[in-house]
Design an enzyme around this catalytic site. Structure first.
Site, PDB file in Angstrom:
ATOM      1  N   ASP A   1     -14.483   4.826   5.042  1.00  0.00           N
ATOM      2  CA  ASP A   1     -13.642   3.667   5.346  1.00  0.00           C
ATOM      3  C   ASP A   1     -12.242   4.194   5.649  1.00  0.00           C
ATOM      4  OD1 ASP A   1     -12.027   1.417   5.351  1.00  0.00           O
ATOM      5  OD2 ASP A   1     -12.736   0.632   3.447  1.00  0.00           O
TER       6      ASP A   1
ATOM      7  N   THR B   1      -0.564  10.364  13.986  1.00  0.00           N
ATOM      8  CA  THR B   1      -1.767  10.675  13.221  1.00  0.00           C
ATOM      9  C   THR B   1      -2.977  10.633  14.150  1.00  0.00           C
ATOM     10  OG1 THR B   1      -2.012   8.368  12.527  1.00  0.00           O
ATOM     11  CG2 THR B   1      -0.790   9.838  11.059  1.00  0.00           C
ATOM     12  N   LEU B   2      -3.905  11.573  13.920  1.00  0.00           N
ATOM     13  CA  LEU B   2      -5.032  11.784  14.828  1.00  0.00           C
ATOM     14  C   LEU B   2      -6.372  11.608  14.133  1.00  0.00           C
ATOM     15  CD1 LEU B   2      -3.642  15.050  16.482  1.00  0.00           C
ATOM     16  CD2 LEU B   2      -3.388  12.710  17.338  1.00  0.00           C
ATOM     17  N   GLY B   3      -6.411  10.817  13.061  1.00  0.00           N
ATOM     18  CA  GLY B   3      -7.663  10.613  12.353  1.00  0.00           C
ATOM     19  C   GLY B   3      -8.202  11.901  11.777  1.00  0.00           C
TER      20      GLY B   3
ATOM     21  N   ASN C   1       0.816  -1.210   0.000  1.00  0.00           N
ATOM     22  CA  ASN C   1       0.000   0.000   0.000  1.00  0.00           C
ATOM     23  C   ASN C   1       0.853   1.264   0.000  1.00  0.00           C
ATOM     24  OD1 ASN C   1      -2.268  -1.645   0.194  1.00  0.00           O
ATOM     25  ND2 ASN C   1      -2.473  -1.390   2.400  1.00  0.00           N
TER      26      ASN C   1
ATOM     27  N   ARG D   1     -13.470   6.707   0.436  1.00  0.00           N
ATOM     28  CA  ARG D   1     -13.627   5.611  -0.516  1.00  0.00           C
ATOM     29  C   ARG D   1     -13.459   4.273   0.187  1.00  0.00           C
ATOM     30  NH1 ARG D   1      -9.388   8.235  -4.913  1.00  0.00           N
ATOM     31  NH2 ARG D   1     -10.736   9.966  -5.581  1.00  0.00           N
TER      32      ARG D   1
ATOM     33  N   ASP E   1      -1.736   4.072   5.466  1.00  0.00           N
ATOM     34  CA  ASP E   1      -0.732   3.705   4.468  1.00  0.00           C
ATOM     35  C   ASP E   1      -0.625   4.764   3.379  1.00  0.00           C
ATOM     36  OD1 ASP E   1      -0.091   1.393   5.808  1.00  0.00           O
ATOM     37  OD2 ASP E   1      -1.473   0.137   4.662  1.00  0.00           O
TER      38      ASP E   1
END
Length: 302
Positions: free
Chosen positions: A240, A212-214, A42, A279, A246
């Site tokens: 999703d 990373t914090l979404g 990915n 997506r 990635d």
């Protein structure tokens, strides 16, 4: 400037559910699909779609799944270095709820058998100024050997410490850039506050720490920063989230290959990941080359 991604490639089986099952509960999926995945694959594809020159170093089984993975990778990457083993090719099961959140379980027999420094020409191929990207699917010792070889050759090292094997963590001191998500940061440090977690990860030797914090973006703490900085993510409706991490890491490496600063590369990676979460799928959610080019232009103009 070449990007070397070392990691696994696998078959992803994705189940969409209205909600996650409780312990011992069986649920029927709303939908089910199979596709190419694996954190190494990915991230390599995401980096390649930024326009960077990319080599993927991976391991596959001598089975029909391995042949299928190799065929699919060939559609995306011009340089794939594959070690084959008499083992089942790696597989992941991804479960996604109605809110887009996910959990992933992987079988990584080939990833665990893979020793890139001993089994491939990776150490000879890494040149000064190149970028090495690694994840947590290989054994800790194999990961350390790759990171150390890259450092010795004058390359930049990016470690996405996911998944986590608490019994065999890689040496974070070998990572110029360490990328983890909130759950991983808490598991690695025991800190619920992400600024404190970043400080703790930096104390473990990582050069630049990225958490990373979404939907909230990411937090970054560099070696010359007195305190961490938060960068926002574009606001989108998530469908999703399984492929976002990635895409983020691959685009971060692609940004570095285009000589972006850390901050610019992070902003670019956040924008690409924001597209991915709208997506379905892991690799299928990754922005295509034309979308990457547009995002790069926007980043460079901002």
């Amino acid at each position: 400037m070449h990007v070397h991604v070392v990691g696994n490639a696998c078959v992803d089986t994705t189940f969409h559910l209205g909600r996650f099952p409780a312990a011992g509960e069986t649920l029927n999926a709303v939908a089910c699909s199979e596709g190419l995945g694996g954190k190494g694959a990915n991230q390599a594809v995401a980096a390649a779609r930024t326009g960077a020159a990319v080599t993927l170093w991976t391991a596959l089984g001598k089975d029909s799944a391995g042949a299928w993975i190799r065929s699919r990778l060939g559609r995306e990457l011009s340089d794939i270095q594959v070690n084959e083993f008499d083992l089942p090719s790696d597989r992941s099961t991804i479960v996604i709820d109605a809110g887009g959140e996910n959990f992933i379980v992987s079988g990584v027999a080939c990833g665990e058998a893979f020793d890139p420094i001993a089994q491939t020409a990776l150490a000879r191929r890494i040149a000064p100024g190149d970028i090495l990207v690694m994840q947590g699917n290989l054994r800790g010792a194999a990961t350390n050997a790759c990171l150390r070889a890259a450092q010795e050759n004058g390359a930049r090292t990016v470690l996405n410490a996911s998944p986590i094997d608490a019994a065999a963590l890689p040496d974070f001191g070998l990572a110029e850039v360490l990328v983890v998500n909130q759950s991983e940061a808490k598991a690695l440090t025991g800190r619920g506050d992400m600024a404190a977690a970043a400080d703790a990860l930096a104390a473990k030797g990582a050069g630049t720490v990225v958490i990373t914090l979404g939907a909230e973006g990411c937090l970054v703490l560099g070696p010359d920063q007195a305190e961490s900085l938060r960068l926002p993510a574009p606001h989108v409706e998530a469908l999703d989230t399984s492929g976002a991490g990635d895409v983020f890491c691959g685009c971060l490496a692609g940004g570095f290959a285009k000589r972006m600063s850390v901050t610019s590369a992070l902003k670019f990676a956040l924008a690409a990941a924001a597209i991915a979460v709208t997506r379905p799928g892991t690799l299928a959610s990754c922005p295509v080359a034309s979308e990457m080019a547009a995002l790069i232009d926007q980043t460079e103009l901002s």
